[in-house]
Design a protein around this motif. Structure first.
Motif, PDB file in Angstrom:
ATOM      1  N   LEU A  65      -1.458  -3.478  -8.347  1.00 26.12           N
ATOM      2  CA  LEU A  65      -0.358  -4.727  -8.728  1.00 26.12           C
ATOM      3  C   LEU A  65       0.987  -4.270  -9.184  1.00 26.12           C
ATOM      4  O   LEU A  65       1.934  -5.125  -9.507  1.00 26.12           O
ATOM      5  CB  LEU A  65      -0.864  -4.338 -10.239  1.00 26.12           C
ATOM      6  CG  LEU A  65      -2.684  -5.062 -10.394  1.00 26.12           C
ATOM      7  CD1 LEU A  65      -3.212  -5.030 -11.646  1.00 26.12           C
ATOM      8  CD2 LEU A  65      -2.870  -6.231  -9.850  1.00 26.12           C
ATOM      9  N   ARG A  66       1.704  -2.788  -9.156  1.00 28.72           N
ATOM     10  CA  ARG A  66       2.806  -2.901  -9.542  1.00 28.72           C
ATOM     11  C   ARG A  66       4.202  -3.540  -8.484  1.00 28.72           C
ATOM     12  O   ARG A  66       5.069  -4.311  -8.664  1.00 28.72           O
ATOM     13  CB  ARG A  66       3.664  -1.167 -10.114  1.00 28.72           C
ATOM     14  CG  ARG A  66       4.372  -0.749  -9.893  1.00 28.72           C
ATOM     15  CD  ARG A  66       4.642   0.511 -10.785  1.00 28.72           C
ATOM     16  NE  ARG A  66       3.314   1.896  -9.890  1.00 28.72           N
ATOM     17  CZ  ARG A  66       2.880   1.941 -10.532  1.00 28.72           C
ATOM     18  NH1 ARG A  66       2.560   2.315 -11.941  1.00 28.72           N
ATOM     19  NH2 ARG A  66       1.788   3.353  -9.854  1.00 28.72           N
ATOM     20  N   VAL A  67       3.588  -3.353  -7.050  1.00 27.42           N
ATOM     21  CA  VAL A  67       4.066  -3.723  -6.086  1.00 27.42           C
ATOM     22  C   VAL A  67       3.492  -5.509  -6.444  1.00 27.42           C
ATOM     23  O   VAL A  67       4.399  -5.906  -5.641  1.00 27.42           O
ATOM     24  CB  VAL A  67       3.740  -3.346  -4.884  1.00 27.42           C
ATOM     25  CG1 VAL A  67       4.161  -3.770  -3.565  1.00 27.42           C
ATOM     26  CG2 VAL A  67       3.331  -1.463  -4.721  1.00 27.42           C
ATOM     27  N   VAL A  68       3.008  -5.971  -6.510  1.00 25.70           N
ATOM     28  CA  VAL A  68       2.495  -6.997  -6.641  1.00 25.70           C
ATOM     29  C   VAL A  68       3.499  -7.361  -7.293  1.00 25.70           C
ATOM     30  O   VAL A  68       4.477  -9.131  -7.607  1.00 25.70           O
ATOM     31  CB  VAL A  68       1.270  -7.976  -6.779  1.00 25.70           C
ATOM     32  CG1 VAL A  68       0.750  -8.978  -7.547  1.00 25.70           C
ATOM     33  CG2 VAL A  68       0.727  -7.349  -5.579  1.00 25.70           C
ATOM     34  N   PHE A  71       0.408  -1.322  -0.491  1.00 25.08           N
ATOM     35  CA  PHE A  71       0.134   0.119  -0.049  1.00 25.08           C
ATOM     36  C   PHE A  71       0.892   1.215   0.153  1.00 25.08           C
ATOM     37  O   PHE A  71      -0.008   2.620   0.070  1.00 25.08           O
ATOM     38  CB  PHE A  71      -1.053   0.288   1.712  1.00 25.08           C
ATOM     39  CG  PHE A  71      -2.181  -0.880   1.209  1.00 25.08           C
ATOM     40  CD1 PHE A  71      -2.719  -1.757  -0.033  1.00 25.08           C
ATOM     41  CD2 PHE A  71      -1.950  -2.082   2.311  1.00 25.08           C
ATOM     42  CE1 PHE A  71      -3.180  -2.674   0.214  1.00 25.08           C
ATOM     43  CE2 PHE A  71      -3.395  -2.469   2.630  1.00 25.08           C
ATOM     44  CZ  PHE A  71      -3.312  -3.253   1.327  1.00 25.08           C
ATOM     45  N   ALA A  72       2.393   1.073  -0.125  1.00 27.40           N
ATOM     46  CA  ALA A  72       2.938   2.833  -0.260  1.00 27.40           C
ATOM     47  C   ALA A  72       2.821   3.575  -1.012  1.00 27.40           C
ATOM     48  O   ALA A  72       3.333   4.512  -0.862  1.00 27.40           O
ATOM     49  CB  ALA A  72       4.742   1.770  -0.306  1.00 27.40           C
ATOM     50  N   PRO A  78     -10.590   3.622  -8.528  1.00 31.93           N
ATOM     51  CA  PRO A  78      -9.358   2.785  -9.736  1.00 31.93           C
ATOM     52  C   PRO A  78      -8.126   3.132 -10.074  1.00 31.93           C
ATOM     53  O   PRO A  78      -7.357   2.382 -10.685  1.00 31.93           O
ATOM     54  CB  PRO A  78     -10.336   3.872 -11.511  1.00 31.93           C
ATOM     55  CG  PRO A  78     -11.427   3.993 -10.832  1.00 31.93           C
ATOM     56  CD  PRO A  78     -11.802   4.821  -9.535  1.00 31.93           C
ATOM     57  N   SER A  79      -7.369   4.395  -9.498  1.00 35.42           N
ATOM     58  CA  SER A  79      -6.295   4.927  -9.562  1.00 35.42           C
ATOM     59  C   SER A  79      -5.018   3.622  -8.976  1.00 35.42           C
ATOM     60  O   SER A  79      -4.068   3.482  -8.590  1.00 35.42           O
ATOM     61  CB  SER A  79      -5.416   5.655  -8.862  1.00 35.42           C
ATOM     62  OG  SER A  79      -6.331   6.168  -7.871  1.00 35.42           O
ATOM     63  N   ILE A 122      -2.182 -12.277  -4.600  1.00 35.04           N
ATOM     64  CA  ILE A 122      -1.822 -12.499  -5.262  1.00 35.04           C
ATOM     65  C   ILE A 122      -2.730 -13.603  -5.840  1.00 35.04           C
ATOM     66  O   ILE A 122      -3.706 -13.835  -7.200  1.00 35.04           O
ATOM     67  CB  ILE A 122      -0.592 -13.303  -5.522  1.00 35.04           C
ATOM     68  CG1 ILE A 122       0.667 -12.607  -5.831  1.00 35.04           C
ATOM     69  CG2 ILE A 122      -0.225 -13.965  -7.310  1.00 35.04           C
ATOM     70  CD1 ILE A 122       2.121 -13.573  -5.328  1.00 35.04           C
ATOM     71  N   ALA A 123      -3.212 -14.194  -5.103  1.00 32.97           N
ATOM     72  CA  ALA A 123      -4.696 -15.365  -5.799  1.00 32.97           C
ATOM     73  C   ALA A 123      -5.914 -14.678  -5.676  1.00 32.97           C
ATOM     74  O   ALA A 123      -6.662 -14.805  -6.558  1.00 32.97           O
ATOM     75  CB  ALA A 123      -4.943 -16.307  -4.641  1.00 32.97           C
TER      76      ALA A 123
END
Length: 134
Positions: free
Chosen positions: A120-123, A12-13, A113-114, A77-78
């Motif tokens: 996703l970028r962090v994941v 969440f950073a 939406p942001s 992820i799941a």
């Protein structure tokens, strides 16, 4: 009851204060005893969680693959891919977690939406790190 404080949570950073408030408002802070099975390998994902205190053990089959502590996320992820769990997660000691159900996460994505691309970028970074280590 929604969490009141925000620990350092890498996933969440990148969120703005408003986005983070939206996420934490839908999360539930839950206490679990040691040995509690939080997630079971092969079962469809319905939530993700953040370790607030205590620790959890991640297992694939009978092999322990990780021990995670405060600030670390499990099940994301799941949940994001809407797939079955690839590992089981059990509390290693009495632990407190923020639990965010799939419907709550979907609500945050619809209202903000942001948030999706940021999470996703962090994941994706986490997955790349895992791939490099294996």
């Amino acid at each position: 009851m929604a969490p009141m404080a925000t620990p350092d949570i890498p996933i969440f950073a990148e969120l703005t204060p408003d986005e983070l408030t939206a996420v934490t408002a839908l999360a539930e802070e839950v206490e679990f005893p040691a040995g509690y099975p939080l997630m079971i390998e092969g079962i469809p994902a319905t939530e993700m969680a953040v370790v607030i205190s205590g620790s959890v053990v991640v297992r694939k089959g009978n092999e322990t693959v990780a021990q995670l502590g405060p600030g670390e996320v499990i099940g994301e992820i799941a949940l994001l891919s809407r797939r079955r769990r690839t590992a089981s997660v059990v509390t290693a000691e009495d632990s407190t977690l923020w639990v965010l159900e799939a419907d709550g996460f979907d609500q945050v994505l619809a209202d903000h939406p942001s948030v999706g691309p940021k999470v996703l970028r962090v994941v994706a970074e986490r997955l790349a790190d895992l791939e490099e280590r294996s």
